[in-house]
Design an enzyme around this catalytic site. Structure first.
Site, PDB file in Angstrom:
ATOM      1  CG  ASN A   1       2.958  -0.759   3.003  1.00 21.32           C
ATOM      2  OD1 ASN A   1       2.357  -1.733   2.632  1.00 21.32           O
ATOM      3  ND2 ASN A   1       3.998  -0.433   2.623  1.00 21.32           N
ATOM      4  N   GLY A   2       1.674  -3.191   5.172  1.00 22.18           N
ATOM      5  CA  GLY A   2       2.161  -4.533   5.619  1.00 22.18           C
ATOM      6  C   GLY A   2       1.088  -5.496   6.164  1.00 22.18           C
TER       7      GLY A   2
ATOM      8  CD  GLU B   1       5.349  -8.065 -14.779  1.00 20.21           C
ATOM      9  OE1 GLU B   1       4.860  -8.596 -13.529  1.00 20.21           O
ATOM     10  OE2 GLU B   1       6.230  -7.956 -15.244  1.00 20.21           O
TER      11      GLU B   1
ATOM     12  CD  GLU C   1      11.904  -9.859 -16.519  1.00 18.75           C
ATOM     13  OE1 GLU C   1      11.627  -8.710 -16.184  1.00 18.75           O
ATOM     14  OE2 GLU C   1      11.711 -10.717 -15.449  1.00 18.75           O
TER      15      GLU C   1
ATOM     16  CE  LYS D   1       9.096  -6.608 -16.682  1.00 17.06           C
ATOM     17  NZ  LYS D   1       8.900  -7.648 -15.816  1.00 17.06           N
TER      18      LYS D   1
ATOM     19  NE  ARG E   1       4.423   1.901  -1.486  1.00 18.65           N
ATOM     20  CZ  ARG E   1       5.563   1.306  -1.280  1.00 18.65           C
ATOM     21  NH1 ARG E   1       6.636   1.393  -2.153  1.00 18.65           N
ATOM     22  NH2 ARG E   1       5.594   0.410  -0.243  1.00 18.65           N
TER      23      ARG E   1
ATOM     24  CE  LYS F   1       8.600  -0.901  -9.689  1.00 21.03           C
ATOM     25  NZ  LYS F   1       8.719  -1.419 -10.673  1.00 21.03           N
TER      26      LYS F   1
ATOM     27  CD1 TRP G   1      -2.306  -4.748  -5.262  1.00 21.89           C
ATOM     28  CD2 TRP G   1      -1.871  -6.041  -3.622  1.00 21.89           C
ATOM     29  NE1 TRP G   1      -2.261  -6.135  -5.805  1.00 21.89           N
ATOM     30  CE2 TRP G   1      -1.840  -6.944  -4.613  1.00 21.89           C
ATOM     31  CE3 TRP G   1      -1.776  -6.673  -2.318  1.00 21.89           C
ATOM     32  CZ2 TRP G   1      -1.760  -8.443  -4.857  1.00 21.89           C
ATOM     33  CZ3 TRP G   1      -1.290  -7.961  -2.251  1.00 21.89           C
ATOM     34  CH2 TRP G   1      -1.272  -8.876  -3.375  1.00 21.89           C
TER      35      TRP G   1
ATOM     36  CB  CYS H   1      -0.913  -0.086   1.205  1.00 16.89           C
ATOM     37  SG  CYS H   1      -1.831  -1.510   1.593  1.00 16.89           S
TER      38      CYS H   1
ATOM     39  CG  HIS I   1      11.790 -34.487 -21.887  1.00 17.92           C
ATOM     40  ND1 HIS I   1      12.301 -35.706 -21.790  1.00 17.92           N
ATOM     41  CD2 HIS I   1      13.088 -33.732 -22.199  1.00 17.92           C
ATOM     42  CE1 HIS I   1      13.413 -36.116 -22.539  1.00 17.92           C
ATOM     43  NE2 HIS I   1      14.145 -34.660 -22.354  1.00 17.92           N
TER      44      HIS I   1
END
Length: 608
Positions: A101-102, A488, A481, A485, A27, A603, A75, A2, A504
């Site tokens: 936040n947390g 997301e 990566e 990208k 955030r 983020k 968030w 947050c 396989h």
């Protein structure tokens, strides 16, 4: 995850809070709220959804009066996004307002105790517990009350707290979650990130764990958990405010993609002097390097993908065994680690909860910690034996680009530095490697000049339902990566596979029209990857090849080819990733996705 902002001064607080929150919306953006002290009481305004809804509801903050307040953009972790679950949260009497936040790990037991004492809860959040704990322990002294609350809660947190009994001050604290203090003229601030307050001040304090700050408009005092006042060094932010603005770009992500040449120069150039890599930041001696038994690289998400590249590079250059671990798994796997092991911890924010917990686990085992972070004074930086800052500047888009690239550059610098100390490179090899590292920013800039070619390819494939990335060795590491990208920000299902593993099982997913992005940049493994391309082509796949300018025959097997400059093979990931970033961006743009704020993501991940 947050964003928090707080203000006290001579100006109307609400517009300043909303402005600050707009810089922190990366955030968290599923709800937002503000609490402002006015006419001897705390007024709260909050709303589900983007910050714009709250801004419209309060006429840009003009309808909420008062010169002291706190704000929050959320968030969700506990409870779905809703007006009720939005912060700030009030105690039953309305005396206290809290933003957080947390995560409070023991909130269930605390909530039960408070309910047994007659406290009524209205939200599903863990944060509401804190507001009621302040009311429960309040004895007229806000600092003593804060200390009592901190002694009861377990977890990570940054808190901003208003109390209606204190009309001229508010209080804040941090533990394993980011919080800075901004120092102005007859006004002071708190924020989760300096970008929120940079318009108003460049002078800040970095709070450390369990440091409590009391803010008045004309003073800031900081206390430890024993209520002893402590002195802090003022840090002056030296980057320009425009670094945190879009600067004419439609999205922060594209701006940050374009900023990579500069970010790489800022990371690399100060650490190369007279043709030698100089890491003055670290205390790792030649003897220390020679005594390393094993290197662990611990990180999350894109930083973990940097670590996968790092394993190949360090093992190749230094011949030291390297193990890459996802941070959220590292602390729970009872790692076999000791005092002769080096743990390289990678985190853009320096606050990533899983990574910070893994760092502490490694320290408990006696390992040496070298961290790669972007944010000065962050929790991971402070907890490390050595730290190398990437100097990438603020990264606002949730999907990382320049942070990934600068972290890669630091990995190259570390690997080359250690290899030279170990005598693994001749003087000629070392000089050429250093020169190649210095050339990376210009090569990235050259690739970016052809971004329209990637945009054209994105226009052909943005309606795909599933995309596969394949590669071998370093190409496989970069495929991870590239796939992340894409998924997301565009929400297209994509997976990365080691090309040799196709037969396989994975090849059963290939059907007519399936897009396969094949990375084949290395010399030794080029022919083998081409063979894998032929395998998927035989099953109906459409192939986009990514290779270097020295490989002419990729056009013979791939439907489309993207070329990058040739360089030292260990450094190719820095170049290969650029068209993959661009491809993900353009696909998401063509689909109309919210690129800077992809759904369900934030983020800085400050919860486990």
């Amino acid at each position: 995850m947050c964003g928090i902002v707080g203000y006290i001064g001579e100006n109307q607080a609400a517009p300043i809070l909303l402005e600050g929150l707009s810089k922190l919306e990366y955030r968290g953006y599923d709800s937002a709220g503000i609490a402002v002290f006015n006419n001897n009481k705390i007024e709260v305004a909050k709303a589900k959804g983007r910050l714009a809804i709250l801004s419209e509801k309060t006429d840009g903050g003009k309808s909420v009066h008062g010169t002291m307040g706190i704000g929050h953009t959320r968030w969700a972790t506990h409870g779905e996004p809703s007006d009720v679950n939005s912060h700030p949260h009030l105690s039953n009497s309305g005396r206290f307002a809290v933003v957080h936040n947390g995560i409070i790990e023991n909130y269930i037991s605390l909530k039960k105790k408070l309910m047994d004492n007659g406290v009524e809860f209205i939200s599903e959040t863990d944060t509401e517990v804190i507001a009621h704990l302040f009311e429960h322990y309040y004895n007229g002294d806000i600092i003593e009350t804060m200390i009592k609350v901190l002694n009861r809660v377990e977890g990570s947190y940054a808190l901003g707290v208003l109390c209606s009994d204190y009309p001229d001050q508010f209080i804040a604290v941090r533990k394993a979650s980011p919080m800075i203090v901004g120092l102005g003229e007859n006004e002071n601030f708190i924020a989760s990130d300096v970008t929120a307050i940079l318009k108003h001040t460049r002078n800040i304090y970095y709070l450390e764990d369990n440091e409590i700050v009391v803010l008045k408009k004309d003073s800031v005092k900081i206390y430890n958990a024993d209520k002893e006042e402590i002195k802090k060094e003022v840090f002056t932010v030296d980057w320009d405010v425009s670094a945190a603005e879009k600067g004419g770009y439609e999205h922060f992500m594209m701006k940050e993609i374009e900023e990579q040449p500069k970010a790489l120069r800022d990371t690399i150039n100060p650490r190369i002097k007279n043709g030698k890599i100089v890491l003055d930041d670290i205390s790792l001696t030649t003897e220390d390097i020679k005594n390393i038994n094993k290197i662990y690289i611990v990180a999350c998400g894109s930083a973990y993908h940097v670590g996968v590249v790092g394993k190949y590079v360090i093992e190749k250059m230094c011949r030291i065994p390297v193990e890459v671990q996802v941070a959220s798994e590292f602390r729970y796997c009872d790692p076999i680690i000791g005092k002769n092991d080096l743990v390289i911890v990678i985190s853009q924010s320096g606050e990533t909860a899983d990574t910070l917990a893994a760092l502490r686990e490694a320290k408990d085992h006696g390992a040496r910690i070298l961290s790669i972070v972007n944010v000065v004074g962050s929790a991971i930086a402070n907890a490390s034996d050595d730290v190398i800052y990437t100097w990438a500047g603020p990264e606002i888009a949730v999907a990382t680009t320049k942070a990934y690239s600068t972290q890669l550059a630091v990995i190259y610098l570390i690997a080359a530095y250690m290899a030279e100390k170990l005598g693994m490179l001749t003087s000629g090899e070392y000089a050429k490697l250093v020169s190649d590292i210095e050339a990376l920013p210009d090569q990235v800039a050259e690739i970016l000049k052809s971004k329209e070619d990637v945009q054209y390819l994105a226009s052909k494939f943005f309606n795909c339902h599933s995309i596969f990335f394949i590669g071998r060795n370093l190409d496989y590491a970069v495929s991870l990566e590239g796939s992340l990208k894409l998924k997301e920000i565009s929400y297209i299902h994509s997976e990365a596979y080691a090309a040799g593993e196709l037969k396989h099982g994975t090849i059963s997913l290939i059907e007519d029209g399936t897009l396969v992005i094949a990375l084949a940049t290395g010399r030794d493994l080029f022919d083998k990857t081409v063979s894998n391309v032929k395998e998927v082509k035989a099953r109906g796949a459409v192939v986009m090849g990514v290779t270097t300018e020295e490989h002419d025959n990729m056009e013979d097997v791939a439907d489309y080819v993207v070329k990058i400059p040739a360089t030292n093979e260990m450094l190719l990931p820095s170049l290969t990733v650029i068209p993959l970033q661009l491809f993900g961006y353009y696909v998401a743009s063509l689909k109309g996705c919210d690129i800077d704020k992809p759904r369900n993501l934030a983020k800085s991940v400050t919860v486990e």
